[in-house]
Design an enzyme around this catalytic site. Structure first.
Site, mmCIF file in Angstrom:
data_model
loop_
_atom_site.group_PDB
_atom_site.id
_atom_site.type_symbol
_atom_site.label_atom_id
_atom_site.label_comp_id
_atom_site.label_asym_id
_atom_site.label_seq_id
_atom_site.Cartn_x
_atom_site.Cartn_y
_atom_site.Cartn_z
ATOM 1 N N SER A 182 -18.604 104.774 -40.878
ATOM 2 C CA SER A 182 -18.543 103.555 -40.070
ATOM 3 C C SER A 182 -19.954 102.981 -39.972
ATOM 4 C CB SER A 182 -17.952 103.863 -38.692
ATOM 5 O OG SER A 182 -17.754 102.686 -37.947
ATOM 6 N N THR A 183 -20.547 102.934 -38.779
ATOM 7 C CA THR A 183 -21.885 102.365 -38.608
ATOM 8 C C THR A 183 -22.898 103.074 -39.503
ATOM 9 O OG1 THR A 183 -21.345 101.877 -36.305
ATOM 10 C CG2 THR A 183 -23.669 101.824 -36.927
ATOM 11 N N HIS A 209 -15.122 101.594 -42.260
ATOM 12 C CA HIS A 209 -14.608 100.641 -41.280
ATOM 13 C C HIS A 209 -15.192 99.263 -41.557
ATOM 14 C CE1 HIS A 209 -14.029 104.216 -38.284
ATOM 15 N NE2 HIS A 209 -13.041 104.125 -39.153
ATOM 16 N N MET A 302 -19.859 105.422 -35.545
ATOM 17 C CA MET A 302 -19.531 105.484 -34.130
ATOM 18 C C MET A 302 -18.158 106.102 -33.934
ATOM 19 S SD MET A 302 -20.476 102.022 -32.058
ATOM 20 C CE MET A 302 -19.033 101.296 -32.787
#
Length: 369
Positions: A182-183, A209, A302
């Protein structure tokens, strides 16, 4: 740009977590309307303080040094100096303040955002479209920005709190590698794929994501950085060694056995862990198909997406590797897996590249740090 100098003691070390201290944010956008929207959205959280605004990149650079914000929200397209140039200037001057890009949900916006992430931006949020109401715009920005701001502001050197790893069985060469991120994931994936010197001997499946337009652009970039053929999954294709399949934005990616083949499945079931695509969905389906011959890799990000999927991989006898805190932008997803006692290895990014390169040949080769 030569006048830009980092402060003597950089504040970007998770100091926003001090008791009673609010997270300081600098809002940068050439649109006065967008500056007001972002400021209004952040104002809904009393633990966040907007300490300044800027209408272009040059002004933003000066205010970062003057105001020492914990996080910067940065528009992509601006006069004087655009967001990508501003991020490059910050990183070139040794200023490591987290930067969240605000981008449009278009092909051009996706390209520019990935350029900004490659330049050193920490994460991104898509701007609300002009067709939504003011209240909907505020809700969108509040929901998307605030969790990222808190995660990045508190994302200094994380303590790697890991429970004992699952028992190791006899090494089993992998038949597939699944990855979730993700991040910070786009740049981590670029580094992983770029570090490969030959196509992997097994198929790779990736959940990052991102919205649909962005995942297509990401697949194209990863296809160009190394020897692995990378494409956005379409559903129904037979998985081939040496190729990587990216989950399309707003769709889950899973796998299914079909005789002697394994095929990709793309579906639009409800979000899992607030995400679609979800890492848990991919990992659980791959564990069912590949059993002990599966390696799962959880990268920077995250939240906890991937923890339940990692549990399914472990239950099936597979191997779980997670990125370490030092090389992660946010040690949320990999940390959740490690803290649950589901990680066989906690490794820096360069060693994870080695895991992927050798997974099909030698099975569990890495020792836990």
């Amino acid at each position: 740009m030569s006048a830009l100098r980092p402060p003597a003691v950089p504040p970007w070390r998770g100091s926003a977590g001090a008791p009673g201290r609010r997270v300081r944010v600098l809002v940068v956008d050439d649109s006065a309307v967008m500056r007001r929207l972002v400021t209004g959205a952040l104002g809904r959280d009393r633990s966040v303080e907007v300490v300044g605004t800027a209408a272009d990149g040059r002004s933003a650079l000066a205010q970062v040094v003057e105001l020492l914000p914990d996080v910067v929200t940065m528009d992509v397209e601006m006069p004087q100096l655009d967001g990508i140039g501003a991020v490059r200037a910050l990183r070139g001057a040794g200023l490591h303040v987290p930067v969240i890009m605000l981008s449009t949900l278009t092909e051009h916006g996706a390209t520019a955002t990935l350029d900004a992430l490659a330049a050193g931006a920490s994460d991104y949020v898509t701007k609300p479209t002009g067709s939504v109401s003011l209240n909907d715009s505020l809700r969108h920005l509040t929901a998307e920005l605030l969790p990222r701001i808190h995660a990045l502001a508190l994302g200094g050197p994380a303590r790697e709190l890991a429970r004992p790893a699952p028992p190791r069985r006899e090494p089993v060469p992998a038949r597939a590698v699944v990855l979730g991120a993700s991040t910070g994931g786009p740049e981590a994936l670029s580094r992983l794929f770029g570090a490969l010197t030959a196509p992997p001997t097994v198929p790779l499946l990736v959940v990052q994501h991102m919205p649909a337009v962005f995942t297509r652009q990401l697949a194209g970039r990863l296809d160009r950085v190394g020897p692995t053929g990378v494409a956005e999954a379409t559903g129904g294709e037979a998985l081939e060694p040496g190729r990587a399949y990216i989950a399309p934005g707003d769709h889950h990616l899973a796998v299914v056995a079909d005789g002697g083949l394994v095929r990709a499945v793309v579906r639009d079931d409800p979000p899992v862990n607030f995400y679609r695509p979800s890492v848990d969905v991919l990992f659980a389906s791959a564990a069912e198909v590949y059993g002990p011959a599966l390696h799962a890799v959880v990268l920077t990000g995250m939240g906890t997406d991937g923890r339940d999927g990692a549990a399914a991989v472990v239950a099936a006898g597979g191997t779980v590797h997670v990125q370490d805190a030092a090389s992660s932008v946010v040690w949320g997803m990999p940390g959740a897996v490690a803290e649950a006692g589901l990680a066989h290895d906690v490794l820096p990014l360069d060693r994870l590249a080695r895991v992927i390169a050798t997974a099909g040949a030698v099975g569990r080769t890495e020792a836990r740090r």
